[in-house]
Write a protein that holds these residues in place. Structure first.
Motif, PDB file in Angstrom:
ATOM      1  N   THR A  34       0.886  -1.161   0.017  1.00 50.73           N
ATOM      2  CA  THR A  34       0.169  -0.018   0.068  1.00 50.73           C
ATOM      3  C   THR A  34       0.653   1.229  -0.044  1.00 50.73           C
ATOM      4  O   THR A  34       0.295   2.359   0.183  1.00 50.73           O
ATOM      5  CB  THR A  34      -0.908   0.025   1.193  1.00 50.73           C
ATOM      6  N   VAL A  35       2.072   1.085  -0.049  1.00 52.99           N
ATOM      7  CA  VAL A  35       2.992   2.322  -0.069  1.00 52.99           C
ATOM      8  C   VAL A  35       4.026   2.232  -1.310  1.00 52.99           C
ATOM      9  O   VAL A  35       4.422   1.359  -1.567  1.00 52.99           O
ATOM     10  CB  VAL A  35       3.887   2.272   1.247  1.00 52.99           C
ATOM     11  N   ASN A  36       4.045   3.545  -1.624  1.00 47.79           N
ATOM     12  CA  ASN A  36       5.045   3.867  -2.867  1.00 47.79           C
ATOM     13  C   ASN A  36       6.366   3.214  -2.637  1.00 47.79           C
ATOM     14  O   ASN A  36       6.825   3.557  -1.674  1.00 47.79           O
ATOM     15  CB  ASN A  36       4.910   5.178  -3.245  1.00 47.79           C
ATOM     16  N   TYR A  43       8.365   5.332   5.290  1.00 50.53           N
ATOM     17  CA  TYR A  43       7.304   4.857   5.817  1.00 50.53           C
ATOM     18  C   TYR A  43       7.374   4.229   7.078  1.00 50.53           C
ATOM     19  O   TYR A  43       6.822   4.426   8.084  1.00 50.53           O
ATOM     20  CB  TYR A  43       6.188   4.107   4.710  1.00 50.53           C
ATOM     21  N   LEU A 210      -9.463  -0.896   2.395  1.00 49.10           N
ATOM     22  CA  LEU A 210      -8.357   0.113   2.286  1.00 49.10           C
ATOM     23  C   LEU A 210      -8.046   0.006   0.653  1.00 49.10           C
ATOM     24  O   LEU A 210      -7.478   1.033   0.257  1.00 49.10           O
ATOM     25  CB  LEU A 210      -7.032  -0.791   2.687  1.00 49.10           C
ATOM     26  N   THR A 211      -8.234  -0.938  -0.291  1.00 46.00           N
ATOM     27  CA  THR A 211      -8.168  -0.846  -1.616  1.00 46.00           C
ATOM     28  C   THR A 211      -8.953   0.222  -2.001  1.00 46.00           C
ATOM     29  O   THR A 211      -8.467   1.043  -2.996  1.00 46.00           O
ATOM     30  CB  THR A 211      -8.186  -2.152  -2.101  1.00 46.00           C
ATOM     31  N   LEU A 213     -10.394   2.709  -0.391  1.00 42.00           N
ATOM     32  CA  LEU A 213      -9.992   3.699   0.306  1.00 42.00           C
ATOM     33  C   LEU A 213      -8.891   4.834  -0.697  1.00 42.00           C
ATOM     34  O   LEU A 213      -8.628   5.814  -0.893  1.00 42.00           O
ATOM     35  CB  LEU A 213      -9.526   3.808   1.553  1.00 42.00           C
ATOM     36  N   LEU A 214      -7.706   3.737  -1.158  1.00 42.28           N
ATOM     37  CA  LEU A 214      -6.524   4.224  -1.898  1.00 42.28           C
ATOM     38  C   LEU A 214      -7.065   4.734  -3.067  1.00 42.28           C
ATOM     39  O   LEU A 214      -6.891   5.651  -3.750  1.00 42.28           O
ATOM     40  CB  LEU A 214      -5.424   3.300  -1.687  1.00 42.28           C
ATOM     41  N   HIS A 216     -10.059   5.894  -3.966  1.00 41.54           N
ATOM     42  CA  HIS A 216     -10.915   7.012  -3.928  1.00 41.54           C
ATOM     43  C   HIS A 216      -9.828   8.280  -3.857  1.00 41.54           C
ATOM     44  O   HIS A 216     -10.182   9.405  -4.355  1.00 41.54           O
ATOM     45  CB  HIS A 216     -11.803   7.029  -2.591  1.00 41.54           C
ATOM     46  N   ARG A 217      -8.713   8.066  -3.089  1.00 44.22           N
ATOM     47  CA  ARG A 217      -7.970   9.176  -2.975  1.00 44.22           C
ATOM     48  C   ARG A 217      -6.915   9.512  -3.909  1.00 44.22           C
ATOM     49  O   ARG A 217      -6.654  10.528  -4.333  1.00 44.22           O
ATOM     50  CB  ARG A 217      -7.009   8.979  -1.763  1.00 44.22           C
ATOM     51  N   ASN A 218      -6.685   8.570  -4.964  1.00 46.85           N
ATOM     52  CA  ASN A 218      -6.235   8.764  -6.261  1.00 46.85           C
ATOM     53  C   ASN A 218      -7.139   9.659  -7.236  1.00 46.85           C
ATOM     54  O   ASN A 218      -8.302   9.604  -7.265  1.00 46.85           O
ATOM     55  CB  ASN A 218      -5.729   7.622  -6.912  1.00 46.85           C
ATOM     56  N   GLY A 225      -4.728  -1.522  -8.927  1.00 46.85           N
ATOM     57  CA  GLY A 225      -4.715  -1.409  -7.592  1.00 46.85           C
ATOM     58  C   GLY A 225      -5.853  -2.296  -7.087  1.00 46.85           C
ATOM     59  O   GLY A 225      -5.944  -3.235  -6.337  1.00 46.85           O
TER      60      GLY A 225
END
Length: 265
Positions: A34-36, A43, A210-211, A213-214, A216-218, A225
């Protein structure tokens, strides 16, 4: 002695990581997927500094590590009470008391190793920044998590009739519920692996949340993803299918030899 060590490692350590493959895939996904990649090191450094500088966060991490120790305890206890492993009582019972404790400690450390590695890095950073109280707390808790399960393992060896708490569920169901054959496998999962079912469903829900949510933020929708999240959920449920396959090998061969017509199966 090497042969005993190898056999116990195969029974406990290897089976633990194989049966909990889905669990570790989810942990890997949450900590790394979940992290770049460019920010991955920063992180984890920020995460470690976060619970080193926050008492509540540190207590939460210690609680999570202790919960993992309970997971290790539950696996060993279930193995000892599983059909086909009765020989462990006579085998381990005939070993010298000190040597047997060493074997138990080695097993516990091997299956608790993921926490020990992460906690070891955190302790190293805490000592480097002279944060002695968090360092001592992490050292003490992890030593205890490697030691206190040994007492229950010893008690199980000398008292084989004592069962892990899910065994009481199975006895209650056997007493009050008559199962139709179509529910045999579901019953076995609920009776013998209730925590695995619950953890699988909760972890799958967490991964999907979580998927989404991520995503939605992009600013732009990334299909990759969503695919990764669905694949992780499918891999999580594979551990239940492993139980189903093992159940088929035992149950179906048993049913074929019963004097019951095929249509009634």
């Amino acid at each position: 002695m090497k042969a005993t060590k190898h056999i116990l490692s195969k029974i406990f350590t290897k089976r633990f990581y194989v049966e909990n493959l889905g669990f570790f895939l989810v942990i890997f996904y949450l900590l790394f997927g979940t992290v770049n990649g460019a920010n991955l090191l920063n992180y984890h450094l920020a995460l470690i500094h976060g619970f080193l500088n926050s008492t509540s966060f540190l207590l939460l991490m210690l609680g999570i590590w202790t919960a993992y120790a309970f997971k290790c305890l539950g696996f060993v206890m279930k193995t000892l009470q599983s059909p086909g492993y009765e020989f462990l009582y006579t085998t381990l019972g005939s070993i010298d008391h000190t040597a047997r404790r060493i074997y138990w400690l080695r097993i516990q450390i091997n299956i608790y190793m993921p926490v020990l590695i992460y906690a070891g890095i955190a302790v190293y950073m805490a000592i480097g920044s002279q944060q002695w109280i968090p360092a001592i707390a992490m050292i003490v808790v992890n030593i205890l998590n490697c030691v206190w399960p040994l007492l229950l393992y010893e008690r199980k060896i000398w008292n084989p009739d004592t069962i892990f708490f899910t065994g009481h569920i199975q006895r209650w169901l056997n007493k009050y519920f008559t199962k139709p054959p179509v529910l045999y496998f579901i019953y076995e999962l609920l009776a013998n692996f209730p925590l695995r079912i619950i953890s699988t469903k909760l972890a799958s829900g967490g991964v999907l949340w979580l998927t989404l949510l991520l995503l939605h933020r992009n600013e732009e929708f990334d299909l990759r993803g969503l695919q990764i999240g669905i694949i992780v959920c499918a891999l999580l449920h594979m551990q239940l299918m492993l139980h189903h396959r093992a159940f088929d090998d035992t149950y179906l061969s048993f049913m074929e030899n019963l004097p019951i017509p095929l249509w009634r199966h």
